[in-house]
Design an enzyme around this catalytic site. Structure first.
Site, PDB file in Angstrom:
ATOM      1  N   LYS A 199      27.133   9.012  -4.815  1.00 39.60           N
ATOM      2  CA  LYS A 199      27.075   8.726  -6.249  1.00 39.60           C
ATOM      3  C   LYS A 199      27.629   7.321  -6.503  1.00 39.60           C
ATOM      4  O   LYS A 199      28.836   7.101  -6.488  1.00 39.60           O
ATOM      5  CB  LYS A 199      27.889   9.744  -7.058  1.00 39.60           C
ATOM      6  CG  LYS A 199      27.418   9.753  -8.506  1.00 39.60           C
ATOM      7  CD  LYS A 199      28.502   9.988  -9.522  1.00 39.60           C
ATOM      8  CE  LYS A 199      29.254   8.783  -9.933  1.00 39.60           C
ATOM      9  NZ  LYS A 199      28.512   7.683 -10.569  1.00 39.60           N
ATOM     10  N   GLU A 251      40.281   4.717  -1.980  1.00 37.10           N
ATOM     11  CA  GLU A 251      40.585   3.278  -2.003  1.00 37.10           C
ATOM     12  C   GLU A 251      40.610   2.869  -3.464  1.00 37.10           C
ATOM     13  O   GLU A 251      39.581   2.935  -4.149  1.00 37.10           O
ATOM     14  CB  GLU A 251      39.535   2.470  -1.237  1.00 37.10           C
ATOM     15  CG  GLU A 251      39.642   2.587   0.273  1.00 37.10           C
ATOM     16  CD  GLU A 251      40.966   2.096   0.840  1.00 37.10           C
ATOM     17  OE1 GLU A 251      41.657   1.320   0.153  1.00 37.10           O
ATOM     18  OE2 GLU A 251      41.317   2.510   1.945  1.00 37.10           O
ATOM     19  N   CYS A 275      38.906  -5.690  -5.794  1.00 40.66           N
ATOM     20  CA  CYS A 275      40.155  -4.937  -5.604  1.00 40.66           C
ATOM     21  C   CYS A 275      41.180  -5.802  -4.898  1.00 40.66           C
ATOM     22  O   CYS A 275      42.373  -5.603  -5.060  1.00 40.66           O
ATOM     23  CB  CYS A 275      39.882  -3.676  -4.801  1.00 40.66           C
ATOM     24  SG  CYS A 275      39.025  -4.005  -3.260  1.00 40.66           S
ATOM     25  N   GLU A 300      46.470  -3.721 -12.998  1.00 40.49           N
ATOM     26  CA  GLU A 300      45.283  -4.430 -12.513  1.00 40.49           C
ATOM     27  C   GLU A 300      44.441  -4.861 -13.713  1.00 40.49           C
ATOM     28  O   GLU A 300      44.053  -4.027 -14.530  1.00 40.49           O
ATOM     29  CB  GLU A 300      44.475  -3.489 -11.622  1.00 40.49           C
ATOM     30  CG  GLU A 300      43.244  -4.136 -11.035  1.00 40.49           C
ATOM     31  CD  GLU A 300      42.425  -3.159 -10.193  1.00 40.49           C
ATOM     32  OE1 GLU A 300      42.062  -2.087 -10.714  1.00 40.49           O
ATOM     33  OE2 GLU A 300      42.138  -3.474  -9.030  1.00 40.49           O
TER      34      GLU A 300
HETATM   35  P1  NAD Z   1      35.826   3.808 -11.627  1.00 44.09           P
HETATM   36  O1  NAD Z   1      37.012   4.560 -11.101  1.00 44.09           O
HETATM   37  O2  NAD Z   1      35.630   3.738 -13.087  1.00 44.09           O
HETATM   38  O3  NAD Z   1      34.474   4.402 -11.012  1.00 44.09           O
HETATM   39  C1  NAD Z   1      34.312   4.538  -9.607  1.00 44.09           C
HETATM   40  C2  NAD Z   1      33.270   5.611  -9.367  1.00 44.09           C
HETATM   41  O4  NAD Z   1      33.791   6.866  -9.801  1.00 44.09           O
HETATM   42  C3  NAD Z   1      31.963   5.409 -10.141  1.00 44.09           C
HETATM   43  O5  NAD Z   1      30.878   5.798  -9.344  1.00 44.09           O
HETATM   44  C4  NAD Z   1      32.133   6.347 -11.309  1.00 44.09           C
HETATM   45  O6  NAD Z   1      30.920   6.774 -11.860  1.00 44.09           O
HETATM   46  C5  NAD Z   1      32.863   7.497 -10.639  1.00 44.09           C
HETATM   47  N1  NAD Z   1      33.564   8.383 -11.558  1.00 44.09           N
HETATM   48  C6  NAD Z   1      34.084   8.090 -12.778  1.00 44.09           C
HETATM   49  N2  NAD Z   1      34.647   9.192 -13.314  1.00 44.09           N
HETATM   50  C7  NAD Z   1      34.506  10.193 -12.406  1.00 44.09           C
HETATM   51  C8  NAD Z   1      34.890  11.566 -12.363  1.00 44.09           C
HETATM   52  N3  NAD Z   1      35.545  12.132 -13.370  1.00 44.09           N
HETATM   53  N4  NAD Z   1      34.586  12.292 -11.270  1.00 44.09           N
HETATM   54  C9  NAD Z   1      33.932  11.726 -10.242  1.00 44.09           C
HETATM   55  N5  NAD Z   1      33.531  10.444 -10.214  1.00 44.09           N
HETATM   56  C10 NAD Z   1      33.823   9.674 -11.286  1.00 44.09           C
HETATM   57  O7  NAD Z   1      35.951   2.336 -10.974  1.00 44.09           O
HETATM   58  P2  NAD Z   1      34.973   1.084 -11.228  1.00 44.09           P
HETATM   59  O8  NAD Z   1      35.279   0.536 -12.572  1.00 44.09           O
HETATM   60  O9  NAD Z   1      33.578   1.433 -10.860  1.00 44.09           O
HETATM   61  O10 NAD Z   1      35.501   0.066 -10.095  1.00 44.09           O
HETATM   62  C11 NAD Z   1      36.569  -0.779 -10.256  1.00 44.09           C
HETATM   63  C12 NAD Z   1      37.817  -0.224  -9.575  1.00 44.09           C
HETATM   64  O11 NAD Z   1      37.567   0.006  -8.201  1.00 44.09           O
HETATM   65  C13 NAD Z   1      38.990  -1.166  -9.608  1.00 44.09           C
HETATM   66  O12 NAD Z   1      40.159  -0.453  -9.934  1.00 44.09           O
HETATM   67  C14 NAD Z   1      39.064  -1.702  -8.201  1.00 44.09           C
HETATM   68  O13 NAD Z   1      40.335  -2.151  -7.788  1.00 44.09           O
HETATM   69  C15 NAD Z   1      38.640  -0.532  -7.412  1.00 44.09           C
HETATM   70  N6  NAD Z   1      38.158  -0.947  -6.102  1.00 44.09           N
HETATM   71  C16 NAD Z   1      38.920  -0.652  -4.994  1.00 44.09           C
HETATM   72  C17 NAD Z   1      38.494  -1.077  -3.744  1.00 44.09           C
HETATM   73  C18 NAD Z   1      39.285  -0.767  -2.491  1.00 44.09           C
HETATM   74  O14 NAD Z   1      38.715  -0.811  -1.416  1.00 44.09           O
HETATM   75  N7  NAD Z   1      40.563  -0.457  -2.603  1.00 44.09           N
HETATM   76  C19 NAD Z   1      37.303  -1.798  -3.623  1.00 44.09           C
HETATM   77  C20 NAD Z   1      36.568  -2.087  -4.768  1.00 44.09           C
HETATM   78  C21 NAD Z   1      36.994  -1.633  -6.014  1.00 44.09           C
END
Ligand code: NAD
Length: 424
Positions: free
Chosen positions: A114, A189, A223, A322
């Site tokens: 997803k 992550e 990130c 962040e």
């Molecule tokens: P997000 O947490 O909003 O979404 C991530 C994923 O989770 C998406 O596919 C989203 O649709 C899904 N999601 C949202 N609500 C959910 C739920 N209730 N149940 C299951 N899935 C759900 O994050 P984002 O805005 O897409 O990405 C940015 C974030 O990702 C930042 O905090 C960034 O630091 C982090 N990030 C971390 C890494 C790493 O390797 N540590 C790498 C890239 C991004």
């Protein structure tokens, strides 16, 4: 399917991506907003990840052991864990899915993936490359939809052996317990608040260039982006001059314009979130040395000028949370030890940079910085695909991704005792 045959599919898919980096990179830039050069670079990286895990399918998959019994042949091998649920963010819409899907498939698992709702087109490109390379139907299953609508159904499903999630701290923490309760092995992550430490002996031109890249490229939506910049007092003024010069001169605008260095934020929600943090900085009377505002002269796009802030309270949300935008927050340090304490004073621990010309200090910081990735004289962002990646403290949970570390998550040991005694 034997592991080497799985590897052939990954290799062919990697080659297909490599041959289409311009086309896929252009779609990625249009869809997500990072610059064309960055988008092409990310597509190349996804191709490299597929090739790397293709090669891993030829590596040894277990070990033999001496047995206490004379007639027993004893070995243990890593086997697939079963169906994997991969949930991925929008900010690296092809590289992050590749570094989950490629090892999952290489080691013999099936995947339900997803991706983030902002990036369906890029996701389809990766799926198509794998299908065209011969991936059998049903092995990789792309599910598009909003996390808040369909996330729960996936995360609580008892058919998955594992969940690999990359995304925000809030969502990751919210789904962790539910996935464990559904019987999944979980890898998270999450976000970061990554420091760059600039010591008094640093090459300031190089440090400013690297900090600017870490903080402003991809509009700060990484990130591993540099977010806090901790500078020893004697060089603060000289460093700030260099950093601000870059923040003010780097061109902001359309991701497809080859002269643009900083593209837009990815969505209106992302724009609002970053502008909210800038309002907090304003209300708390932080000093804005560069940027600090939306680039409204560029029209309705989600453009924010590269921003450098100082005089921010240590407990301010701007210093602690962040931001995920092109914002660098400066803090002065009275000594290298003070800089180290400030760098580690965060619940996150993803990546960190140290700028110094002293080998001794570089190694001391490399040892004492509490982060999963430490860069010496390099920006905090940007990692290579064949080495372990992940954070400490609140940035990650579970085993590392990428490189040989990925095998730990996507496989489990099976130990086999074979009694070779002859039974007449
Ligand atoms: P997000 O947490 O909003 O979404 C991530 C994923 O989770 C998406 O596919 C989203 O649709 C899904 N999601 C949202 N609500 C959910 C739920 N209730 N149940 C299951 N899935 C759900 O994050 P984002 O805005 O897409 O990405 C940015 C974030 O990702 C930042 O905090 C960034 O630091 C982090 N990030 C971390 C890494 C790493 O390797 N540590 C790498 C890239 C991004």
């Amino acid at each position: 399917m034997p592991a080497p045959a799985r590897g052939e599919i990954l290799r062919a898919a990697g080659e297909a991506l490599e041959d289409s980096t311009e086309r896929i990179g252009r779609d990625l830039a249009r869809e997500e907003g990072k610059t064309l050069a960055e988008a092409i670079g990310e597509t190349r990286r996804a191709a490299a990840i597929l090739r790397y895990f293709a090669a891993q399918t030829l590596e040894p998959d277990g070990e033999t052991y001496p047995s206490a019994s004379r007639t027993t042949f004893l070995f243990s091998r890593r086997e697939a864990i079963g169906p994997v649920l991969a949930i991925t963010p929008w900010n690296f819409p092809i590289a992050i899915p590749a570094w989950k899907i490629a090892p999952a498939l290489a080691y013999g698992n099936t995947v339900v993936w997803k991706p983030a709702e902002l990036v369906p087109l890029t996701s389809v490109h990766l799926l198509e490359a794998l299908l065209a390379a011969g991936l059998p139907s049903g092995v990789l299953n792309l599910v598009l939809g909003r996390g808040r609508d369909i996330g729960d159904v996936l995360v609580t499903h008892d058919g998955f052996a594992a969940l690999s999630f990359t995304g925000s701290h809030a969502v990751g923490r919210a789904i962790h317990a539910r996935a464990v309760a559904a019987g999944m092995k979980v890898q998270l992550e999450l976000g970061g608040k990554n420091p760059a430490v600039v010591l008094a002996d640093a090459d300031l031109d190089m440090a400013a260039e690297q900090v600017a890249r870490g903080a402003f490229m991809s509009a700060g939506q990484k990130c591993t982006a540099t977010s806090r910049v901790i500078v020893e007092k004697p060089v603060m003024e000289a460093f700030v001059e260099r950093l601000v010069a870059r923040a003010q001169s780097w061109r902001v605008g359309d991701a497809l314009d080859p002269d643009v260095v900083v593209g837009p934020l990815a969505s209106p929600e992302q724009l609002d979130a970053v502008l909210d943090y800038l309002s907090v900085a304003d209300a708390e009377r932080a000093t804005v040395l560069a940027g600090g505002r939306r680039a409204s002269e560029l029209g309705d796009g989600y453009f924010v000028r590269p921003t450098v802030l100082t005089d921010v309270r240590p407990e301010s949300p701007v210093m602690c949370e962040e931001i995920f935008g092109p914002v660098a927050v400066l803090a002065a340090a009275s000594s290298p030890e003070d800089a180290l304490q400030q760098a580690n004073d965060t619940p996150f621990g993803l990546s960190a940079s140290i700028f110094t010309q002293s080998l001794e200090r570089a190694l001391t910081f490399a040892q004492r910085l509490r982060a999963g990735v430490v860069k010496v004289n390099q920006e905090s962002a940007g990692v290579e695909p064949h080495v372990p990646f992940g954070g400490t403290k609140g940035s990650s949970s579970g085993s590392r991704e990428q490189g040989r570390a990925a095998r730990e998550f996507y496989t489990e040991w099976k130990t086999v005792y074979v009694d070779g005694a002859l039974h007449p």
